[in-house]
Design a protein around this motif. Structure first.
Motif, PDB file in Angstrom:
ATOM      1  N   ALA A   1      32.371 -94.752 -56.316  1.00  0.00           N
ATOM      2  CA  ALA A   1      33.159 -95.104 -54.868  1.00  0.00           C
ATOM      3  C   ALA A   1      32.141 -95.755 -54.208  1.00  0.00           C
ATOM      4  O   ALA A   1      32.229 -97.283 -53.363  1.00  0.00           O
ATOM      5  CB  ALA A   1      33.689 -93.982 -54.133  1.00  0.00           C
ATOM      6  N   PHE A   2      30.510 -94.951 -53.605  1.00  0.00           N
ATOM      7  CA  PHE A   2      29.537 -96.245 -52.436  1.00  0.00           C
ATOM      8  C   PHE A   2      29.125 -97.087 -53.745  1.00  0.00           C
ATOM      9  O   PHE A   2      29.268 -98.000 -52.636  1.00  0.00           O
ATOM     10  CB  PHE A   2      29.227 -95.236 -52.254  1.00  0.00           C
ATOM     11  CG  PHE A   2      29.575 -93.412 -51.097  1.00  0.00           C
ATOM     12  CD1 PHE A   2      29.899 -93.938 -49.446  1.00  0.00           C
ATOM     13  CD2 PHE A   2      30.046 -93.030 -51.651  1.00  0.00           C
ATOM     14  CE1 PHE A   2      30.488 -92.973 -48.775  1.00  0.00           C
ATOM     15  CE2 PHE A   2      30.815 -91.544 -50.478  1.00  0.00           C
ATOM     16  CZ  PHE A   2      31.207 -92.300 -49.498  1.00  0.00           C
ATOM     17  N   GLU A   3      28.731 -96.647 -54.536  1.00  0.00           N
ATOM     18  CA  GLU A   3      28.051 -98.422 -54.768  1.00  0.00           C
ATOM     19  C   GLU A   3      28.902 -99.710 -55.293  1.00  0.00           C
ATOM     20  O   GLU A   3      28.608-100.119 -55.272  1.00  0.00           O
ATOM     21  CB  GLU A   3      27.802 -97.943 -56.333  1.00  0.00           C
ATOM     22  CG  GLU A   3      26.688 -96.669 -56.492  1.00  0.00           C
ATOM     23  CD  GLU A   3      26.166 -95.543 -57.925  1.00  0.00           C
ATOM     24  OE1 GLU A   3      24.995 -95.405 -58.285  1.00  0.00           O
ATOM     25  OE2 GLU A   3      26.774 -95.679 -58.580  1.00  0.00           O
ATOM     26  N   ARG A   4      29.940 -98.833 -55.891  1.00  0.00           N
ATOM     27  CA  ARG A   4      31.402-100.090 -54.787  1.00  0.00           C
ATOM     28  C   ARG A   4      31.355-100.880 -53.826  1.00  0.00           C
ATOM     29  O   ARG A   4      31.226-102.392 -54.455  1.00  0.00           O
ATOM     30  CB  ARG A   4      32.367 -99.754 -56.400  1.00  0.00           C
ATOM     31  CG  ARG A   4      32.806 -99.748 -57.051  1.00  0.00           C
ATOM     32  CD  ARG A   4      34.252 -99.432 -58.154  1.00  0.00           C
ATOM     33  NE  ARG A   4      34.905 -98.431 -56.898  1.00  0.00           N
ATOM     34  CZ  ARG A   4      35.501 -97.333 -57.116  1.00  0.00           C
ATOM     35  NH1 ARG A   4      34.578 -97.081 -58.517  1.00  0.00           N
ATOM     36  NH2 ARG A   4      35.861 -96.661 -56.625  1.00  0.00           N
ATOM     37  N   SER A   5      31.031 -99.729 -52.766  1.00  0.00           N
ATOM     38  CA  SER A   5      31.125-100.721 -51.909  1.00  0.00           C
ATOM     39  C   SER A   5      30.061-100.797 -50.845  1.00  0.00           C
ATOM     40  O   SER A   5      29.086-101.779 -51.317  1.00  0.00           O
ATOM     41  CB  SER A   5      31.802 -99.403 -50.970  1.00  0.00           C
ATOM     42  OG  SER A   5      32.164-100.137 -49.609  1.00  0.00           O
ATOM     43  N   GLU A   6      29.178-100.536 -50.477  1.00  0.00           N
ATOM     44  CA  GLU A   6      27.950-100.368 -49.922  1.00  0.00           C
ATOM     45  C   GLU A   6      27.082 -99.307 -50.095  1.00  0.00           C
ATOM     46  O   GLU A   6      27.944 -98.399 -49.433  1.00  0.00           O
ATOM     47  CB  GLU A   6      28.514-100.664 -48.459  1.00  0.00           C
ATOM     48  CG  GLU A   6      28.710-102.172 -47.966  1.00  0.00           C
ATOM     49  CD  GLU A   6      29.399-102.519 -47.111  1.00  0.00           C
ATOM     50  OE1 GLU A   6      28.943-103.518 -46.190  1.00  0.00           O
ATOM     51  OE2 GLU A   6      30.527-101.394 -46.092  1.00  0.00           O
ATOM     52  N   TRP A   7      26.070 -99.945 -50.310  1.00  0.00           N
ATOM     53  CA  TRP A   7      24.979 -98.744 -50.370  1.00  0.00           C
ATOM     54  C   TRP A   7      23.760 -99.188 -49.853  1.00  0.00           C
ATOM     55  O   TRP A   7      22.923-100.286 -50.870  1.00  0.00           O
ATOM     56  CB  TRP A   7      24.803 -98.062 -52.203  1.00  0.00           C
ATOM     57  CG  TRP A   7      23.431 -97.431 -52.621  1.00  0.00           C
ATOM     58  CD1 TRP A   7      22.730 -97.090 -52.219  1.00  0.00           C
ATOM     59  CD2 TRP A   7      23.654 -95.624 -52.476  1.00  0.00           C
ATOM     60  NE1 TRP A   7      21.893 -95.972 -52.146  1.00  0.00           N
ATOM     61  CE2 TRP A   7      22.470 -94.868 -53.017  1.00  0.00           C
ATOM     62  CE3 TRP A   7      25.341 -94.934 -52.310  1.00  0.00           C
ATOM     63  CZ2 TRP A   7      23.244 -93.851 -53.205  1.00  0.00           C
ATOM     64  CZ3 TRP A   7      24.997 -93.637 -52.692  1.00  0.00           C
ATOM     65  CH2 TRP A   7      23.614 -93.420 -53.230  1.00  0.00           C
ATOM     66  N   LEU A   8      22.976 -99.559 -48.991  1.00  0.00           N
ATOM     67  CA  LEU A   8      22.659-100.271 -48.424  1.00  0.00           C
ATOM     68  C   LEU A   8      21.584 -99.521 -47.462  1.00  0.00           C
ATOM     69  O   LEU A   8      21.369 -98.153 -46.599  1.00  0.00           O
ATOM     70  CB  LEU A   8      22.863-101.238 -47.044  1.00  0.00           C
ATOM     71  CG  LEU A   8      24.602-101.959 -47.629  1.00  0.00           C
ATOM     72  CD1 LEU A   8      24.794-102.609 -45.627  1.00  0.00           C
ATOM     73  CD2 LEU A   8      24.220-103.062 -48.543  1.00  0.00           C
ATOM     74  N   ALA A   9      19.871 -99.957 -47.722  1.00  0.00           N
ATOM     75  CA  ALA A   9      19.024-100.099 -47.130  1.00  0.00           C
ATOM     76  C   ALA A   9      17.400-100.408 -47.250  1.00  0.00           C
ATOM     77  O   ALA A   9      18.081-102.024 -47.977  1.00  0.00           O
ATOM     78  CB  ALA A   9      18.352 -98.554 -48.449  1.00  0.00           C
TER      79      ALA A   9
END
Ligand code: ZN
Length: 504
Positions: A26-34
């Protein structure tokens, strides 16, 4: 040397009344940022924060930021991973002068019901008491004492439908600059009244009961020591203690002033409570009334199945009523059902399919419906949001099919997605404005999506985890009474919590 500000956060709105948890995907589909990908954000809250920091000559230090579409609580191991990602990068960030967190305020993990309070506490433990922590929130936040204690300033969005994510990020960063320059010595007060209502009458453009509080709040900003005033309409689909709506005030070194204003506005919110309760219709009643209206489209607002409030989007209550009462009318109905979408894809375009549709993800709210139709369209379900808080962000329905039952078109997708305008329908070449009926599974954004064209809208009373009337839900976490469960209750004094003042 320029001030170094850590930027990160976890953003999700959670629903305790659905059993469907937010997993890693669910997070990978949306935003997973660094790192560089976080620094490259030029939209949303993070974009606003970065823009102000850079303009002021500050150095933004990327921590970790993840967001997901609203859903059930975050799976325990997923929250642990997100939190460790953020803390790891915080540990490696070197000396920081401040931390800006983009939060929702209604996040919940299975192992940590108060997600934001826990996260802010963990950040505080690492950076100590001398480094300011500022959080931004959705106005549908459940602001806990823990979150209030661990942060120095909280600033919430001021628009619903939500269009001011970027601006709120800017406000957060400006508050940070004010604190670091010594001009702002923040102290916060939140006053709450036990009102648990859906967002249906929660628009911020007047007229409206919430807009009334918002307007008064904005009139108070800048007067005396009042720095920021944010009305809060709590996300009512958490099941936690001390939930309620009210007002969050940030004042400059004036606790008494903050408490007094927060209380005054919370009382105003309380006085407006009855106007926050919407009228609802059964699906059959709504379809019959819709047939009597001239023209199209007529909106069937199945708000109890709102993906933007954490529901799975797999209800077929409105669909069942349409098929029974108006099968000859053009209609568009969205249903999230990954199994049915898969079947449609394997059958292929133009093929006849028989599907058992709906209530497969969150089965407690209804029974599937048997439908037979033609696979009229197939898609990978990927689209881009235009405008609003998710402007420019990727949306992903996953494998999606349009199943045509004569003039009734069912959009069968694999993933729940937030509704903003009509991006999902546009992707599939559907023309909702030309259909007699459109099922909208959100409590507010349909107003803007169909502004100027809709001929009527009926808010449905259907079972689901995001109902228009919260009396349909079995709250077990609340302490004490609340409106509307007890419509006659009296509240003389709002409940108040105050932050710790660190920069005196
Ligand atoms: Zn919201």
């Amino acid at each position: 040397m320029s001030a170094r500000i850590g930027v990160g956060g976890i953003f999700i709105e959670c629903n305790h009344f659905t059993s469907h948890l937010a997993d890693r995907s669910a997070f990978e589909r949306s935003e997973w940022l660094a790192g560089e990908t976080l620094l490259a954000k030029d939209t949303g809250v993070i974009g606003g924060m970065l823009s102000v920091l850079r303009d002021a000559g500050y150095e933004p230090v990327p921590l970790f930021y993840a967001s997901a579409c609203p859903s059930g609580a975050v799976a325990a191991e997923v929250y642990d991973e997100l939190k460790s990602e953020l803390l790891l990068r915080l540990a490696n960030a070197g000396e920081l002068d401040g931390v800006l967190l983009c939060l929702h305020g209604a996040g919940a993990a299975v192992n940590t019901p108060d997600l934001e309070g826990d996260l802010a506490g963990a950040v505080r433990e690492r950076v100590g008491e001398r480094v300011p922590i500022i959080g931004t929130l959705d106005l549908h936040a459940h602001v806990t004492s823990e979150l209030l204690t661990q942060t120095d300033a909280l600033l919430a969005w001021e628009t619903y439908p939500h269009v001011d994510a970027f601006e709120t990020g800017e406000r957060g960063a400006r508050a940070m600059i004010e604190i670091l320059s010594g001009r702002l010595k923040p102290v916060m007060a939140i006053a709450k009244v036990p009102v648990l209502v859906s967002a249906i009458h929660g628009q911020t453009d007047p007229p409206g009961p919430f807009a009334d509080v918002m307007q008064e709040a904005k009139r108070q900003e800048g007067k005396g020591a009042i720095y920021s005033v944010n009305p809060i309409l709590v996300h009512p689909y958490l099941n936690m203690p001390n939930m309620g709506g009210g007002t969050l005030v940030v004042a400059n070194d004036d606790e008494v002033g903050a408490v007094s204003l927060a209380k005054r506005l919370a009382k105003r919110y309380w006085e407006n409570r009855a106007a926050l309760q919407p009228a609802t219709y059964s699906p059959v009643e709504a379809v019959r009334l819709g047939l009597q209206l001239e023209g199209a489209p007529v909106l069937l607002v199945e708000t109890a199945d709102c993906c933007g409030g954490g529901a799975t989007g797999d209800s077929v209550h409105a669909l069942r009523a349409l098929l029974a009462e108006a099968p000859e009318q053009t209609a568009i109905v969205p249903v999230v059902d990954p199994g049915a979408a898969r079947e449609a894809h394997s059958a292929g375009l133009g093929e006849q399919v028989r599907l058992r549709l709906g209530h497969q993800l969150d089965s407690k709210w209804g029974e599937p419906v048997e439908v037979e139709g033609v696979v009229a369209k197939l898609s990978d379900g990927a689209f881009i949001y235009r405008g609003g808080i998710w402007d420019g962000r990727a949306g992903n329905m996953g494998p999606t099919a349009v199943i045509a039952l004569g003039p009734v078109q069912i959009v069968v997708s694999s993933n729940a997605t937030y509704d903003w305008m009509t991006e999902q329908f546009d992707l599939l070449g559907l023309k909702p404005a030309d259909c007699k009926f459109v099922v909208a599974k959100n409590p507010m954004n349909y107003h803007q999506a169909y502004a100027g064209v809709m001929k009527g809208a009926f808010v449905l009373d259907t079972p689901g985890p995001t109902p228009a009337n919260t009396n349909a839900l079995a709250y077990t976490g609340m302490n004490g009474e609340w409106f509307p469960a007890n419509p006659d209750m009296v509240v003389d004094d709002p409940q108040v919590a105050v932050s710790r003042q660190r920069f005196c």
